[in-house]
Scaffold this motif. Structure first.
Motif, PDB file in Angstrom:
ATOM      1  N   ARG A 392       0.845  -1.197   0.000  1.00  0.00           N
ATOM      2  CA  ARG A 392       0.000   0.000   0.000  1.00  0.00           C
ATOM      3  C   ARG A 392       0.881   1.249   0.000  1.00  0.00           C
ATOM      4  O   ARG A 392       2.067   1.197   0.274  1.00  0.00           O
ATOM      5  N   HIS A 393       0.247   2.373  -0.321  1.00  0.00           N
ATOM      6  CA  HIS A 393       0.885   3.689  -0.211  1.00  0.00           C
ATOM      7  C   HIS A 393       2.169   3.793  -1.038  1.00  0.00           C
ATOM      8  O   HIS A 393       3.262   4.032  -0.510  1.00  0.00           O
ATOM      9  N   ASN A 394       2.027   3.615  -2.349  1.00  0.00           N
ATOM     10  CA  ASN A 394       3.175   3.623  -3.251  1.00  0.00           C
ATOM     11  C   ASN A 394       3.269   4.836  -4.166  1.00  0.00           C
ATOM     12  O   ASN A 394       4.359   5.163  -4.633  1.00  0.00           O
ATOM     13  N   ILE A 395       2.138   5.491  -4.453  1.00  0.00           N
ATOM     14  CA  ILE A 395       2.088   6.458  -5.550  1.00  0.00           C
ATOM     15  C   ILE A 395       1.975   7.889  -5.028  1.00  0.00           C
ATOM     16  O   ILE A 395       1.112   8.197  -4.203  1.00  0.00           O
ATOM     17  N   SER A 396       2.835   8.752  -5.549  1.00  0.00           N
ATOM     18  CA  SER A 396       2.782  10.177  -5.222  1.00  0.00           C
ATOM     19  C   SER A 396       2.253  10.959  -6.414  1.00  0.00           C
ATOM     20  O   SER A 396       2.856  10.932  -7.492  1.00  0.00           O
ATOM     21  N   PRO A 397       1.127  11.646  -6.244  1.00  0.00           N
ATOM     22  CA  PRO A 397       0.645  12.537  -7.312  1.00  0.00           C
ATOM     23  C   PRO A 397       1.420  13.851  -7.248  1.00  0.00           C
ATOM     24  O   PRO A 397       1.780  14.334  -6.172  1.00  0.00           O
ATOM     25  N   ILE A 398       1.679  14.447  -8.414  1.00  0.00           N
ATOM     26  CA  ILE A 398       2.415  15.706  -8.491  1.00  0.00           C
ATOM     27  C   ILE A 398       1.625  16.689  -9.348  1.00  0.00           C
ATOM     28  O   ILE A 398       1.280  16.398 -10.490  1.00  0.00           O
ATOM     29  N   GLU A 399       1.350  17.848  -8.796  1.00  0.00           N
ATOM     30  CA  GLU A 399       0.723  18.928  -9.536  1.00  0.00           C
ATOM     31  C   GLU A 399       1.747  20.043  -9.712  1.00  0.00           C
ATOM     32  O   GLU A 399       2.453  20.410  -8.761  1.00  0.00           O
TER      33      GLU A 399
END
Length: 450
Positions: A392-399
């Motif tokens: 779980r908790h693998n992906i970082s969104p970037i804006e």
């Protein structure tokens, strides 16, 4: 100029110790030949540089006819180049190796012989015609070389103190402070507009004249066009059309590259080879739509929906703001002072893509255009996975935000919708570092540290 690739080459020499060759690949004019020859001069007793753009038939014949007699092969090379070779103390460099694939396939036997070290340098390495009918050697390590990064740019202009401070603040998640942040952003904008191509950086260091910088970049763009016409045989017009359309696509901030702008009714299958040619040449960085942000982004990649970013943002400036064949000094100064009255979102997105790619990240974005579900409808500029994958908790969104006033509706929706896979959400902006509502706000110049 000081490049991080030099340290990589030193480590390769120590760890490989003659058991493998190294292939250094990258776009034209990123400094591959310069840094490899500098390494050869400093780290070996002698070296031979074989440039297959200049090598005559006598040199090429050696690799065609003398591989069964290594003593003769090395004797001929030593004589032709007037260089004495010393076992385990000499390096043989194959420059522009893509122009003579037979030399690349010979690496297997040269490494097995074990007398010398070998580095291959090339562009367009994986283009189909450059790998046809040859055996790719398993004894070959490979490394990609990119344009100069922000830290290397700072070294070039004589600043060796700013980036260590940036790194320390990133690691401790502490703001830089108003004065230092303003200085760092000024330097970052300078890096944006000059870019990371060594010839452009040198032009700036030598002259501080943006007209000279722009002229250097336009020579590189001209070289890329010549490469397209020469090497993209059969679909060169499609490759050039995509190349010319990139600034417009980025300016319009489309969710993906719209082929309809090139040709009415255009289908991806008809442009697939052209897209991948530019990517293989490392002229562009492709960013793919990940349809389901999860443990492995690549498993859910939609290869037909992608964004195209230019490999160097300085080149994008010259490619985009065209004024009678040159970007004027006035435009450069307005960009530097953040006074140009245009949306710079495309420039900021491009530099983020460039820095993420150079740092080893595969580029992905997420777009859900749902008309029926407002909560599902969102656009996330980039997705990155953490280095060590867990359940779980693998992906970082970037804006990426280029202005001072912005909304965060998409990243907020992403945090709610994909909470189980959510790692650290980032907003990359022109402001200082802060942490607020579980979102890490980073100044754009810290992107390379992700």
């Amino acid at each position: 100029m000081k490049r991080k690739m030099y340290d990589y080459l030193v480590k390769w020499k120590k760890h490989a110790n003659g058991t493998s060759a190294l292939l250094v690949q990258g776009a034209r004019r990123v400094g591959k030949s310069y840094i490899v020859e500098s390494f050869a001069k400093s780290e070996y007793r002698s070296y031979i540089l074989i440039d297959f753009n200049k090598a005559d038939d006598a040199v090429r014949d050696i690799f065609e006819h003398d591989l069964n007699n290594m003593d003769m092969l090395f004797q001929k090379l030593s004589t032709l180049y007037n260089k004495k070779l010393y076992p385990r103390e000499s390096l043989i460099i194959f420059d522009e190796v893509q122009l003579f694939p037979r030399a690349r396939s010979a690496i297997k036997y040269l490494v097995e012989d074990g007398r010398y070290d070998y580095i291959e340098i090339g562009s367009l390495i994986s283009i189909r015609k450059n790998v046809e009918n040859i055996l790719i050697p398993s004894e070959e390590d490979m490394v990609n070389m990119y344009p100069m990064d922000f830290e290397e740019f700072l070294w070039a202009i004589g600043d060796e103190t700013m980036y260590p401070l940036i790194t320390e603040c990133f690691n401790k998640q502490k703001p830089m402070g108003q004065a230092l942040h303003r200085k760092a952003m000024d330097l970052f904008r300078l890096y944006l507009i000059v870019g990371g191509m060594p010839q452009a950086v040198k032009a700036y260091v030598d002259t501080k004249d943006f007209d000279s910088v722009d002229a250097a970049k336009r020579r590189i763009l001209k070289l890329y066009r010549e490469d397209i016409r020469k090497h993209a045989k059969g679909y060169e017009m499609k490759v050039e059309a995509i190349f010319d359309e990139i600034p417009s696509q980025l300016r319009n901030q489309n969710q993906h590259f719209k082929l309809s702008s090139l040709e009415k009714g255009a289908r991806f299958d008809n442009y697939r080879d052209a897209m991948f040619w530019l990517s293989d040449a490392m002229i562009i960085n492709n960013c793919y739509n990940s349809t389901e942000p999860s443990i492995v982004l690549n498993l859910n990649r939609d290869r037909t929906l992608l964004k195209c970013y230019l490999g160097d943002t300085g080149l994008l400036i010259s490619h985009s703001f065209d004024e009678k064949g040159i970007v004027s000094e006035e435009i450069y100064k307005k960009l530097l002072l953040d006074k140009l009255e245009v949306n710079l979102g495309m420039v900021m997105e491009n530099i983020v893509a460039q820095m993420l790619a150079a740092n080893g990240h595969k580029l992905f974005f997420y777009a859900n255009p749902s008309r029926d579900n407002a909560e599902a409808r969102m656009e996330i500029d980039f997705l990155i996975a953490k280095s060590q994958i867990s359940n779980r908790h693998n992906i970082s969104p970037i804006e990426v935000k280029s202005g001072k006033n912005y909304t965060l509706s998409s990243i907020s929706k992403f945090m709610r919708r994909f909470s189980e896979q959510l790692h650290t959400p980032y907003v990359l902006h022109t402001g200082d570092l802060k942490v607020e509502d579980d979102i890490v706000y980073l100044p754009l110049y810290m992107t390379a540290l992700l």
